[in-house]
Design an enzyme around this catalytic site. Structure first.
Site, PDB file in Angstrom:
ATOM      1  N   TYR A  27       0.727  -1.072   0.015  1.00  0.00           N
ATOM      2  CA  TYR A  27       0.055   0.029   0.008  1.00  0.00           C
ATOM      3  C   TYR A  27       0.829   1.263  -0.044  1.00  0.00           C
ATOM      4  CZ  TYR A  27      -4.279  -2.729   0.512  1.00  0.00           C
ATOM      5  OH  TYR A  27      -5.195  -3.321   0.204  1.00  0.00           O
ATOM      6  N   GLY A  29       2.813   3.812  -1.633  1.00  0.00           N
ATOM      7  CA  GLY A  29       3.223   4.204  -3.019  1.00  0.00           C
ATOM      8  C   GLY A  29       1.741   4.215  -3.723  1.00  0.00           C
ATOM      9  N   GLY A  31      -1.574   3.527  -5.686  1.00  0.00           N
ATOM     10  CA  GLY A  31      -2.471   2.304  -5.539  1.00  0.00           C
ATOM     11  C   GLY A  31      -2.201   1.334  -4.346  1.00  0.00           C
ATOM     12  N   HIS A  47      -3.826   5.285   5.473  1.00  0.00           N
ATOM     13  CA  HIS A  47      -3.816   6.673   4.708  1.00  0.00           C
ATOM     14  C   HIS A  47      -4.505   6.594   3.569  1.00  0.00           C
ATOM     15  CE1 HIS A  47      -1.646   9.793   2.654  1.00  0.00           C
ATOM     16  NE2 HIS A  47      -1.795  10.439   3.586  1.00  0.00           N
ATOM     17  N   ASP A  48      -4.524   5.241   2.549  1.00  0.00           N
ATOM     18  CA  ASP A  48      -5.474   5.396   1.460  1.00  0.00           C
ATOM     19  C   ASP A  48      -6.857   5.480   1.825  1.00  0.00           C
ATOM     20  OD1 ASP A  48      -2.902   5.064   0.197  1.00  0.00           O
ATOM     21  OD2 ASP A  48      -3.298   3.025  -0.478  1.00  0.00           O
ATOM     22  N   ASP A  89      -2.638  12.945   6.473  1.00  0.00           N
ATOM     23  CA  ASP A  89      -1.285  13.144   6.324  1.00  0.00           C
ATOM     24  C   ASP A  89      -0.719  12.777   7.871  1.00  0.00           C
ATOM     25  OD1 ASP A  89      -1.800  12.939   3.646  1.00  0.00           O
ATOM     26  OD2 ASP A  89      -1.052  15.125   3.514  1.00  0.00           O
TER      27      ASP A  89
END
Length: 122
Positions: A27, A29, A31, A47-48, A89
């Site tokens: 995860y 990076g 995508g 985070h995604d 973030d």
């Protein structure tokens, strides 16, 4: 935005630390799929998911206000989606810091074939 997120990571972990998180696990990076490989990868998964919940602006491009105060990331007086992005973030940078001792270099540049399991839901 991604530049500010980079500065948060480097501020918590040291200059150029972000390079360790650009392509790590399933995860960290661009995508992501499969099951997070370790605590660091879990930080990226969360985070995604957080970015996925942001409405009204592009998390990778929108500029928010934040500062470092006594080593802590403090989001400024942002409204709506800017506040949400900053929080995504901030939480991720703190997560990387909290899990820095378990960072596993073996997961850097991991082949996507090792991330083919069913993806977790946010």
């Amino acid at each position: 935005n991604l530049f500010q997120f980079t500065k948060m990571i480097n501020g918590k972990l040291g200059a150029f630390a972000v390079l360790n998180y650009i392509s790590t696990g399933c995860y960290c990076g661009w995508g992501g799929q499969g099951t997070p490989k370790d605590a660091t990868d879990r930080c990226c998964f969360v985070h995604d998911c957080c970015y996925g919940r942001v409405k009204g602006c592009n998390p990778k491009l929108a500029i928010y206000s934040y500062s470092f105060q006594k080593g802590n990331i403090v989001c400024g007086k942002n409204n709506g989606c800017l506040r949400d992005i900053c929080e995504c973030d901030r939480v991720a940078a703190n997560c990387f810091h909290q899990n820095k001792n378990t960072y596993n270099r073996n997961y850097r540049f991991l082949s996507s074939s090792r991330c083919r399991q069913t993806s977790e839901q946010c």
